[in-house]
Design a protein around this motif. Structure first.
Motif, mmCIF file in Angstrom:
data_model
loop_
_atom_site.group_PDB
_atom_site.id
_atom_site.type_symbol
_atom_site.label_atom_id
_atom_site.label_comp_id
_atom_site.label_asym_id
_atom_site.label_seq_id
_atom_site.Cartn_x
_atom_site.Cartn_y
_atom_site.Cartn_z
ATOM 1 N N LEU A 1 -6.102 -3.614 -1.372
ATOM 2 C CA LEU A 1 -5.152 -4.707 -1.564
ATOM 3 C C LEU A 1 -5.671 -6.012 -0.958
ATOM 4 N N ALA B 1 0.840 -1.205 0.000
ATOM 5 C CA ALA B 1 0.000 0.000 0.000
ATOM 6 C C ALA B 1 0.872 1.252 0.000
ATOM 7 N N LEU C 1 -6.206 2.059 0.764
ATOM 8 C CA LEU C 1 -5.327 1.267 -0.096
ATOM 9 C C LEU C 1 -5.127 -0.136 0.471
ATOM 10 N N LYS D 1 3.765 1.539 -1.334
ATOM 11 C CA LYS D 1 4.320 1.690 -2.682
ATOM 12 C C LYS D 1 3.313 2.319 -3.638
ATOM 13 N N ARG D 2 2.023 2.132 -3.351
ATOM 14 C CA ARG D 2 0.978 2.694 -4.214
ATOM 15 C C ARG D 2 0.666 4.155 -3.902
#
Length: 124
Positions: free
Chosen positions: A105, A54, A101, A56-57
């Motif tokens: 995921l 999350a 997020l 990284k997003r």
């Protein structure tokens, strides 16, 4: 196993929401993270693989802001200080940015697991 939440029930009942909202705000302020300039999602531990994905997003600017808030809070904690009151995180600024997020995921993983568990049967 995910924790049970009463939030959906509370949101559906306006009278209950209006009764619990002041208590929730008091608790969030009493927790002390806002006096250090943190947001609630800054407190989510980065030890879980889903949380790392999350992060990284997140957009680069949001990632940078998170790191800045955590480092500043760590420094303040070491010095046994709080931010000046005008720099505390305001209630309206303390909105979830990482939790949605993480939920996305987890839903993707659940769907992936369901698809991998499918078995193909041939009709004769």
């Amino acid at each position: 196993m995910p924790a049970l939440s009463l939030a959906p029930y509370v949101v559906k009942k306006p009278w209950l929401m209006s009764m619990l909202k002041p208590l929730a705000n008091w608790y969030a302020n009493a927790a002390g993270y806002r006096q250090l300039g943190l947001r609630a999602d800054d407190l989510i531990s980065e030890e879980d693989e889903t949380v790392l994905l999350a992060l990284k997003r997140l957009p680069a600017s949001e990632r940078y802001d998170r790191i800045f808030r955590i480092r500043r809070a760590t420094q303040l904690s070491i010095q046994h200080k709080l931010l000046p009151k005008n720099e505390w995180t305001k209630t309206e600024d303390d909105v979830p940015y990482l939790a949605p997020l993480i939920e996305q995921l987890e839903a993707e993983q659940k769907e992936r697991d369901a698809l991998e568990a499918l078995s193909v049967m041939k009709n004769h």
